[in-house]
Design a protein around this motif. Structure first.
Motif, PDB file in Angstrom:
ATOM      1  N   GLU A   1       0.835  -1.203   0.000  1.00 20.74           N
ATOM      2  CA  GLU A   1       0.000   0.000   0.000  1.00 20.74           C
ATOM      3  C   GLU A   1       0.867   1.249   0.000  1.00 20.74           C
ATOM      4  OE1 GLU A   1      -3.498   1.795   2.880  1.00 20.74           O
ATOM      5  OE2 GLU A   1      -2.976  -0.322   3.042  1.00 20.74           O
ATOM      6  N   GLY A   2       0.536   2.189  -0.887  1.00 21.03           N
ATOM      7  CA  GLY A   2       1.267   3.449  -0.937  1.00 21.03           C
ATOM      8  C   GLY A   2       2.563   3.400  -1.718  1.00 21.03           C
ATOM      9  N   MET A   3       2.895   2.262  -2.291  1.00 20.06           N
ATOM     10  CA  MET A   3       4.160   2.120  -3.006  1.00 20.06           C
ATOM     11  C   MET A   3       3.906   2.080  -4.513  1.00 20.06           C
ATOM     12  SD  MET A   3       7.241  -0.592  -2.248  1.00 20.06           S
ATOM     13  CE  MET A   3       7.672   0.200  -0.693  1.00 20.06           C
ATOM     14  N   SER A   4       4.776   2.699  -5.288  1.00 21.63           N
ATOM     15  CA  SER A   4       4.633   2.722  -6.745  1.00 21.63           C
ATOM     16  C   SER A   4       5.082   1.391  -7.346  1.00 21.63           C
ATOM     17  CB  SER A   4       5.479   3.853  -7.339  1.00 21.63           C
ATOM     18  OG  SER A   4       6.866   3.564  -7.178  1.00 21.63           O
ATOM     19  N   LEU A   5       4.636   1.135  -8.564  1.00 21.95           N
ATOM     20  CA  LEU A   5       5.074  -0.063  -9.279  1.00 21.95           C
ATOM     21  C   LEU A   5       6.585  -0.033  -9.511  1.00 21.95           C
ATOM     22  CD1 LEU A   5       2.162  -0.448 -11.844  1.00 21.95           C
ATOM     23  CD2 LEU A   5       2.854  -2.165 -10.171  1.00 21.95           C
TER      24      LEU A   5
ATOM     25  N   HIS B   1       5.935 -11.001   7.769  1.00 20.86           N
ATOM     26  CA  HIS B   1       6.868 -10.250   8.621  1.00 20.86           C
ATOM     27  C   HIS B   1       7.332  -8.915   8.042  1.00 20.86           C
ATOM     28  CE1 HIS B   1       7.130 -13.653  11.326  1.00 20.86           C
ATOM     29  NE2 HIS B   1       7.465 -14.444  10.332  1.00 20.86           N
ATOM     30  N   VAL B   2       7.365  -8.798   6.704  1.00 20.53           N
ATOM     31  CA  VAL B   2       8.008  -7.628   6.083  1.00 20.53           C
ATOM     32  C   VAL B   2       7.022  -6.732   5.347  1.00 20.53           C
ATOM     33  CG1 VAL B   2       9.774  -6.892   4.434  1.00 20.53           C
ATOM     34  CG2 VAL B   2      10.195  -8.881   5.897  1.00 20.53           C
ATOM     35  N   TRP B   3       6.047  -7.324   4.659  1.00 18.30           N
ATOM     36  CA  TRP B   3       5.134  -6.496   3.857  1.00 18.30           C
ATOM     37  C   TRP B   3       4.367  -5.474   4.710  1.00 18.30           C
ATOM     38  CZ3 TRP B   3       8.083  -8.133   0.486  1.00 18.30           C
ATOM     39  CH2 TRP B   3       7.891  -7.929  -0.875  1.00 18.30           C
ATOM     40  N   PRO B   4       3.958  -5.800   5.935  1.00 19.96           N
ATOM     41  CA  PRO B   4       3.320  -4.762   6.764  1.00 19.96           C
ATOM     42  C   PRO B   4       4.254  -3.577   7.057  1.00 19.96           C
ATOM     43  CG  PRO B   4       2.830  -6.939   7.646  1.00 19.96           C
ATOM     44  CD  PRO B   4       3.886  -7.137   6.593  1.00 19.96           C
ATOM     45  N   LEU B   5       5.557  -3.841   7.179  1.00 24.98           N
ATOM     46  CA  LEU B   5       6.519  -2.759   7.425  1.00 24.98           C
ATOM     47  C   LEU B   5       6.658  -1.861   6.193  1.00 24.98           C
ATOM     48  CD1 LEU B   5       9.295  -4.881   9.200  1.00 24.98           C
ATOM     49  CD2 LEU B   5       7.653  -3.349  10.305  1.00 24.98           C
ATOM     50  N   LEU B   6       6.631  -2.474   5.001  1.00 28.96           N
ATOM     51  CA  LEU B   6       6.688  -1.688   3.760  1.00 28.96           C
ATOM     52  C   LEU B   6       5.432  -0.832   3.618  1.00 28.96           C
ATOM     53  CD1 LEU B   6       8.070  -4.511   1.469  1.00 28.96           C
ATOM     54  CD2 LEU B   6       9.228  -2.336   1.860  1.00 28.96           C
ATOM     55  N   ALA B   7       4.279  -1.428   3.898  1.00 28.80           N
ATOM     56  CA  ALA B   7       3.011  -0.694   3.784  1.00 28.80           C
ATOM     57  C   ALA B   7       2.938   0.456   4.783  1.00 28.80           C
ATOM     58  CB  ALA B   7       1.835  -1.652   3.988  1.00 28.80           C
TER      59      ALA B   7
ATOM     60  N   GLY C   1       5.439   2.218   5.652  1.00 23.33           N
ATOM     61  CA  GLY C   1       6.471   3.198   5.329  1.00 23.33           C
ATOM     62  C   GLY C   1       7.691   3.132   6.226  1.00 23.33           C
ATOM     63  N   ARG C   2       7.866   2.015   6.935  1.00 27.20           N
ATOM     64  CA  ARG C   2       9.011   1.907   7.854  1.00 27.20           C
ATOM     65  C   ARG C   2      10.298   1.487   7.150  1.00 27.20           C
ATOM     66  NH1 ARG C   2       7.689  -1.267  13.129  1.00 27.20           N
ATOM     67  NH2 ARG C   2       9.624  -0.243  13.750  1.00 27.20           N
ATOM     68  N   LEU C   3      10.171   1.002   5.929  1.00 29.06           N
ATOM     69  CA  LEU C   3      11.337   0.760   5.090  1.00 29.06           C
ATOM     70  C   LEU C   3      10.895   0.839   3.645  1.00 29.06           C
ATOM     71  CD1 LEU C   3      12.370  -3.020   5.070  1.00 29.06           C
ATOM     72  CD2 LEU C   3      10.195  -2.229   5.884  1.00 29.06           C
ATOM     73  N   ALA C   4      11.854   1.065   2.751  1.00 25.17           N
ATOM     74  CA  ALA C   4      11.554   1.223   1.326  1.00 25.17           C
ATOM     75  C   ALA C   4      12.828   0.957   0.535  1.00 25.17           C
ATOM     76  CB  ALA C   4      11.047   2.637   1.038  1.00 25.17           C
ATOM     77  N   PRO C   5      12.679   0.540  -0.724  1.00 22.53           N
ATOM     78  CA  PRO C   5      13.886   0.326  -1.527  1.00 22.53           C
ATOM     79  C   PRO C   5      14.600   1.647  -1.803  1.00 22.53           C
ATOM     80  CG  PRO C   5      11.928   0.131  -2.894  1.00 22.53           C
ATOM     81  CD  PRO C   5      11.457   0.240  -1.480  1.00 22.53           C
ATOM     82  N   VAL C   6      15.922   1.596  -1.803  1.00 18.14           N
ATOM     83  CA  VAL C   6      16.730   2.750  -2.199  1.00 18.14           C
ATOM     84  C   VAL C   6      16.892   2.682  -3.715  1.00 18.14           C
ATOM     85  CG1 VAL C   6      18.985   3.866  -1.996  1.00 18.14           C
ATOM     86  CG2 VAL C   6      17.917   2.812   0.012  1.00 18.14           C
TER      87      VAL C   6
END
Length: 325
Positions: A113-117, A282-288, A290-295
């Motif tokens: 959620e909230g992340m671009s393709l 474990h990880v997808w909720p953190l991405l959604a 906004g606690r981590l994101a690809p550089v």
């Protein structure tokens, strides 16, 4: 049969051997989906395959590309999720440098959620690799000292963020002041410029590394063993400096070390599906959240894949490179 644009490896060699072509559009086999690709991630294994040093599995596409994002356009009978129209990112057996790609449904994950393709295309290969090697295989725990080589790479930037979120003390090596600063900004406790400082001495001062993630190998191998704490774990994921070294194994015995490693692509579909399930939990909720994101480093057009490979192999990039399809 409808055709699609793709990038093929015309012969083993440098980036210039990547050329545009047309291929038949894939159909989903049992358990698979077909994705209309929006973005494809560019990774080291793609360059190894292009150079003739990493053959695809027998049943995989010969086209490069191990991760992508886009819209599901076809599913095999019996696939419950994803459905046509869903936006996903996926780990691929190959074939990502194309307008369409087939992959097992169980290797797909929803676009957070909230992340671009564009961002989502950078997740699968890197997050599958880091989660399986650092947490599943390496057993990293809160409070442990974790040394990451290649800290500014796609793998490195991901490993630093995840390790920090799960409470580990992270140390990273990189080759320039800018790359070291990136590591610090992402949460590394200490960034070590390997051109100016000996990472072995730094880690020994801190009590030794409980876990090392190594993509260098070569002459780093004995230095890593020297830098490790008692009961430490040493995980290999690549050998940019070569796969061979002379090592005094008495240190391995005296410190009771565990040395392991893995490659992702040859693992079974079931093994990759198990990693995907752990990531979703474990990880997808953190991405959604906004606690981590690809550089992100840079974006190239699909037809300009050769320039993307030249950028990656030049070593100046920080984070992930993508192809816009």
């Amino acid at each position: 049969m409808p055709e699609m644009r793709a990038i093929e490896i015309t012969k083993p060699g440098g980036p210039e051997v990547l050329k545009p072509t047309t291929r038949p559009r894939p159909e989903p086999l049992a358990g698979q989906v077909v994705i209309k690709v929006a973005y494809a991630g560019v990774n080291r294994p793609d360059a190894l395959q292009r150079a003739g040093n990493y053959a695809p599995p027998p049943d995989a596409s010969d086209l490069p590309g191990l991760e992508a994002s886009g819209e599901v356009v076809a599913v095999a009978e019996g696939v419950a999720w994803p459905k046509p129209g869903d936006q996903v990112c996926a780990l691929l057996p190959g074939g990502g440098y194309a307008e369409y790609v087939a992959t097992p449904a169980a290797h797909c994950l929803p676009v957070p959620e909230g992340m671009s393709l564009k961002q989502a295309a950078c997740l699968p290969e890197t997050y599958f690799t880091v989660w399986s090697n650092v947490f599943m295989r390496g057993g990293l725990k809160a409070g442990e000292r974790f040394l990451i080589h290649g800290g500014s790479s796609g793998i490195g930037t991901t490993a630093i963020q995840l390790a920090k979120l799960f409470g580990a003390r992270t140390f990273a090596t990189a080759g320039t002041a800018d790359k070291c600063q990136t590591c610090l900004d992402l949460g590394a406790e200490r960034a070590i410029n390997y051109r100016e400082e000996d990472f072995t001495k730094v880690l020994k001062t801190e009590g030794g590394a409980d876990l090392i993630l190594d993509m260098v190998g070569g002459d780093y191998i004995p230095r890593n063993v020297s830098a490790m704490a008692m009961e430490g774990r040493y995980v290999f994921i690549a050998f940019l400096g070569g796969p061979k070294a002379e090592l005094n194994f008495a240190q391995v015995m005296m410190k009771r070390l565990t040395i392991t490693g893995s490659t992702l692509r040859p693992q079974s579909d079931a093994a990759k599906a198990a990693i995907a399930a752990e990531l979703k939990t474990h990880v997808w909720p953190l991405l959604a959240a906004g606690r981590l994101a690809p550089v992100m480093d840079s974006e190239f057009a699909l037809d300009d894949a050769a320039s993307a490979h030249a950028r990656m192999e030049g070593g100046d990039h920080i984070g992930k490179i993508v192809l816009k399809v």
